[in-house]
Motif scaffolding. Sequence first.
Motif, short mmCIF file in Angstrom:
data_model
loop_
_atom_site.label_atom_id
_atom_site.label_comp_id
_atom_site.label_asym_id
_atom_site.label_seq_id
_atom_site.Cartn_x
_atom_site.Cartn_y
_atom_site.Cartn_z
N THR A 152 34.75 31.57 50.64
CA THR A 152 34.90 30.31 49.92
C THR A 152 33.54 29.80 49.45
N ASP A 153 33.60 28.94 48.44
CA ASP A 153 32.39 28.28 47.92
C ASP A 153 31.27 29.26 47.61
N THR A 154 31.64 30.35 46.96
CA THR A 154 30.63 31.32 46.53
C THR A 154 31.11 32.00 45.25
N ILE A 155 30.19 32.29 44.35
CA ILE A 155 30.54 33.08 43.18
C ILE A 155 30.38 34.55 43.53
N GLY A 156 30.94 35.42 42.71
CA GLY A 156 30.76 36.85 42.90
C GLY A 156 31.58 37.48 44.00
N SER A 157 32.43 36.70 44.68
CA SER A 157 33.19 37.25 45.79
C SER A 157 34.33 38.15 45.32
N ASP A 158 34.59 38.18 44.02
CA ASP A 158 35.73 38.94 43.51
C ASP A 158 35.33 40.23 42.81
N TYR A 159 34.09 40.70 43.00
CA TYR A 159 33.62 41.89 42.28
C TYR A 159 33.59 43.15 43.13
N PHE A 160 33.98 43.06 44.38
CA PHE A 160 33.82 44.17 45.32
C PHE A 160 34.57 45.43 44.87
N LEU A 161 35.77 45.28 44.37
CA LEU A 161 36.56 46.46 44.01
C LEU A 161 35.95 47.24 42.85
N LEU A 162 35.20 46.57 42.00
CA LEU A 162 34.50 47.28 40.93
C LEU A 162 33.52 48.29 41.53
N HIS A 163 32.81 47.87 42.56
CA HIS A 163 31.87 48.76 43.25
C HIS A 163 32.60 49.87 43.99
N LEU A 164 33.70 49.52 44.64
CA LEU A 164 34.44 50.52 45.40
C LEU A 164 34.99 51.62 44.50
N VAL A 165 35.60 51.24 43.38
CA VAL A 165 36.12 52.23 42.44
C VAL A 165 35.01 53.14 41.93
N HIS A 166 33.87 52.53 41.59
CA HIS A 166 32.74 53.32 41.08
C HIS A 166 32.22 54.27 42.14
N ASP A 167 31.94 53.75 43.34
CA ASP A 167 31.30 54.55 44.37
C ASP A 167 32.21 55.67 44.88
#
Length: 429
Positions: A271-286
């Motif tokens: 909560t109360d943070t930006i960027g918390s919804d980008y993790f899956l982009l990294h997972l798919v790439h890696d």
Amino acid sequence: MNRICLCLPTDRACSATLTAVHEEAAHAARDHGADVQLLVLDSSDDRTRAEHTRVVAGLRPVPGVTVHHLDESAQRAFLRRAVERAGPPEPERLLRLMLPSAVSYGACTNRAFLLAAALGCSSLHRRDSDSAYQLHDGQPVFPVHHELPWLGRPAAEAAAGGLRTDLGPAHAHRPVSLAGASFIGELSVDIAEIQHLDEGIYHDVVSLWAPGDWPEERTRQLVEESFTGAGTAPFTGDRATLTRVDPMRVDMCNVAFDRAVYERMPLPPATDTIGSDYFLLHLVHDAGLPGILHNRHIENFHTPERRTDSGFAAYQRRFVKFLLSMLYFHHVYDRMAAEGAALLDERHRVRPGTVTALLRESAGLDRAQNVWRLDRVDTAYRKLGGRYALFADRLAAERDRLLDEAEADIEDYAYLTEVWPALVEAVRA
């Protein structure tokens, strides 16, 4: 017929965006033969939600498009039934992480993932309420045009279908797992004022989301491309490539995931943070899963509320929490990159347990780097003066709490990844 979930989470007035996203849903149904479940997750205040209800009621019926407009009460009821059926440990903790009282970009998308699974959708396509579609020759430029044809199908089929590719043979039988583009317009993170006030301080602050051991030149390159999206050049014609999609080239206002990704792994519910919804982009790439990178970028804009005194303080706190989260996420990203295809099982699906172990490992990291980050932000904001200096005073009073929250956020995410498969199975049943 391919059933998809086109999702718009919102906590602000966005009647024009609602209408525009409905037009994209109609395009997907009419021109691509999709069965579109248009999902509006509405966390706005009563007055705004009532206006949204009026707008939704006035949308013209379209064959192949079903609209679901859910307020938080309806979302909570759905979640409670799902949690009761899944029977996880600490059920109240799970409910809090799925529908927190504070703003959480990851949690709202996780609710969309679950509802998409419950509706039997094969993919989820996310848009944001503070964005708009570009126009080309007077017509809206809908990203779904590139998202629909190949998601979930082997990369070899997409390449055989004429899609330009830079993938090698090792990726040919893996499924196309995401499709995305970026945005044009204002910075995705609302810190342009810092750049206007002092370029040097802007560099110092933005560089704090890089790992502390990066060389200066690599950090400088990160600062230059951070939050800029695709720049400002408008759409003039389609380009799409089948590739391992660089997370820096996609924004979460303009992305679609195959169900095999989000039904295996949720997003961080911080909560109360930006960027918390980008993790899956990294997972798919890696993990080496194929994706489609296209150029149907969405127009980004910032709402006036962020520039009020209260909105400013709230947003700056989210930005600082984002910087602190990087201590943990960079650790996980580095190890996911090292794991590579080992993140996948024999059916090319993500292994949740592997990621969970990396998250738990990161939670034990020394906080010294985050103490250093807070010191740097404090110095930079006091130099800027005005309301930035006032925010620095608030930051100083919250230092220990912020450090604790950043660590707790990772622990919460690890817990959520453990119970997620049972939760998805509960809603699919």
